[in-house]
Design a protein around this motif. Structure first.
Motif, short mmCIF file in Angstrom:
data_model
loop_
_atom_site.label_atom_id
_atom_site.label_comp_id
_atom_site.label_asym_id
_atom_site.label_seq_id
_atom_site.Cartn_x
_atom_site.Cartn_y
_atom_site.Cartn_z
N UNK A 24 -8.03 -5.64 -4.86
CA UNK A 24 -9.16 -4.89 -4.49
C UNK A 24 -10.46 -5.41 -5.26
N UNK A 25 -11.65 -4.81 -5.05
CA UNK A 25 -12.78 -5.42 -5.65
C UNK A 25 -12.68 -5.18 -7.24
N UNK A 26 -12.08 -3.99 -7.56
CA UNK A 26 -11.83 -3.84 -8.95
C UNK A 26 -10.75 -4.71 -9.62
N UNK A 27 -9.79 -4.93 -8.70
CA UNK A 27 -8.97 -5.83 -9.15
C UNK A 27 -9.36 -7.31 -9.49
N UNK A 28 -10.22 -7.85 -8.57
CA UNK A 28 -10.94 -9.10 -9.08
C UNK A 28 -11.74 -9.18 -10.13
N UNK A 29 -12.24 -8.00 -10.48
CA UNK A 29 -13.16 -7.91 -11.65
C UNK A 29 -12.10 -7.87 -12.73
N UNK A 30 -10.96 -7.24 -12.87
CA UNK A 30 -10.11 -6.89 -14.06
C UNK A 30 -9.59 -8.38 -14.15
N UNK A 31 -9.36 -9.15 -13.31
CA UNK A 31 -8.57 -10.65 -13.52
C UNK A 31 -9.91 -11.53 -13.91
#
Length: 344
Positions: A24-31
């Motif tokens: 997700x967009x949030x997942x990309x930001x987390x990584x």
């Protein structure tokens, strides 16, 4: 050294497992945020491996660009195969398969057209064994991007914890990175995790689990988590555990339960070099050093530490020891000394 990384968040409205959902967009930001970890370690990470499911591929691709390294995909490190449930909308799952969670499965019960917990564990155990052998000769550190369930199994194997699908022993957050190093802490109990070593009224050594100081265990847990160390018991308490590290006395069970509540597990024990005379006289300090050094000979280790309230009569051990005050037990200062010894 091998680092394990969990993928970032994916579509949380669907089930995971062998889902083909990407980040997700949030997942990309987390990584992207997690990549800051590599700022001081980028020269050491030289190889990236990843599960071939989309969310781990997306995660590995972000790390790959950050470190300018290629990615090798390994299908065997996929999450558990949940068969027909893979990627299923959670609303549909609740209607068609209510309550069919991984933790609800019997050990050999398979997901519809998927794996059982036994299948999953055996797949990861075999893959992990081969992976360690194949990467042992590589120069530089290795990153394996995979899944929470996989990391839990690997850490159970490495920490000597019996794996079960009924409980998650090692939780890993989205995009969290875990190092698998070879730090070892040799732990004594009396005088370390007890707030008092002696019963002054009766002048006897306290060796009962009910006297374990929970606050000291919490301090010890901080040390273990910061150093990602294996815990090897070199206390006389080790005789209260069987070969599979299951407690065989009530005191040991109390101790193990308190430790586990704080996320600490005993991975093994030192060999027994005591004699009948030593046991009768309770002069265990005379052989503790030899037992620790024998364990190290059998299990070569990069960094190690001894926590004990006694003088173990060995200069090599002394240079690796944090000596506690038996009347107080483990303190914040002791933990700081231990961190300095293990991490420099």
């Amino acid at each position: 050294m091998i680092f394990l990384m969990r993928h970032g968040e994916d579509d949380n409205t669907r089930l995971g497992g062998w889902s083909d959902a990407g980040l997700s967009v949030k997942g990309r930001e987390q990584v992207e945020g997690a990549c800051e970890f590599f700022d001081g370690n980028s020269q050491d990470i030289r190889y990236i491996f990843a599960s071939d499911l989309q969310r781990t591929k997306d995660t590995a691709d972000i790390v790959s660009k950050y470190l300018d390294l290629p990615v090798t995909q390994l299908k065997e490190f996929r999450e558990t195969n949940n068969g027909d449930l893979a990627g299923m909308p959670k609303e549909r799952f609740q209607k068609e398969y209510p309550g069919l969670y991984y933790a609800s499965l019997d050990w050999e019960q398979k997901y519809p057209n998927g794996e059982s917990p036994k299948d999953f564990y055996n797949r990861i155990k075999e893959a992990w064994g081969k992976f360690k052998v194949s990467t042992e000769a590589l120069e530089g550190n290795v990153l394996l991007v995979t899944h929470a369930g996989v990391i839990n199994i690997i850490r159970c194997i490495e920490e000597g914890v019996q794996y079960t699908n009924k409980e998650v022993h090692f939780k890993t957050g989205h995009a969290e990175i875990v190092s698998l190093n070879r730090n070892v802490i040799f732990l004594d109990v009396d005088g370390v995790l007890n707030s008092k070593f002696w019963d002054n009224e009766h002048q006897r050594e306290i060796s009962e689990g009910k006297y374990v100081d929970v606050d000291s265990v919490k301090l010890f847990s901080k040390l273990v988590k910061k150093t990602n160390a294996k815990v090897i018991l070199h206390s006389g308490w080790r005789f209260w555990f069987d070969d599979e590290m299951k407690p065989n006395r009530a005191e040991a069970k109390f101790f193990a339960d308190v430790m586990e509540k704080e996320g600490v597990f005993i991975s093994g024990v030192t060999p027994d070099l005591t004699t009948e005379e030593i046991r009768k006289a309770k002069k265990f300090s005379l052989v503790k050093a030899g037992e620790i050094l024998q364990w190290l000979k059998d299990n070569p280790t990069d960094n190690w530490l001894v926590i004990d309230d006694l003088d173990l009569h060995n200069s090599e051990i002394a240079s690796h020891q944090v000596k506690t005050d038996a009347e107080v037990g483990l303190t914040e200062n002791d933990v700081e000394k231990a961190l300095n010894l293990l991490l420099g």
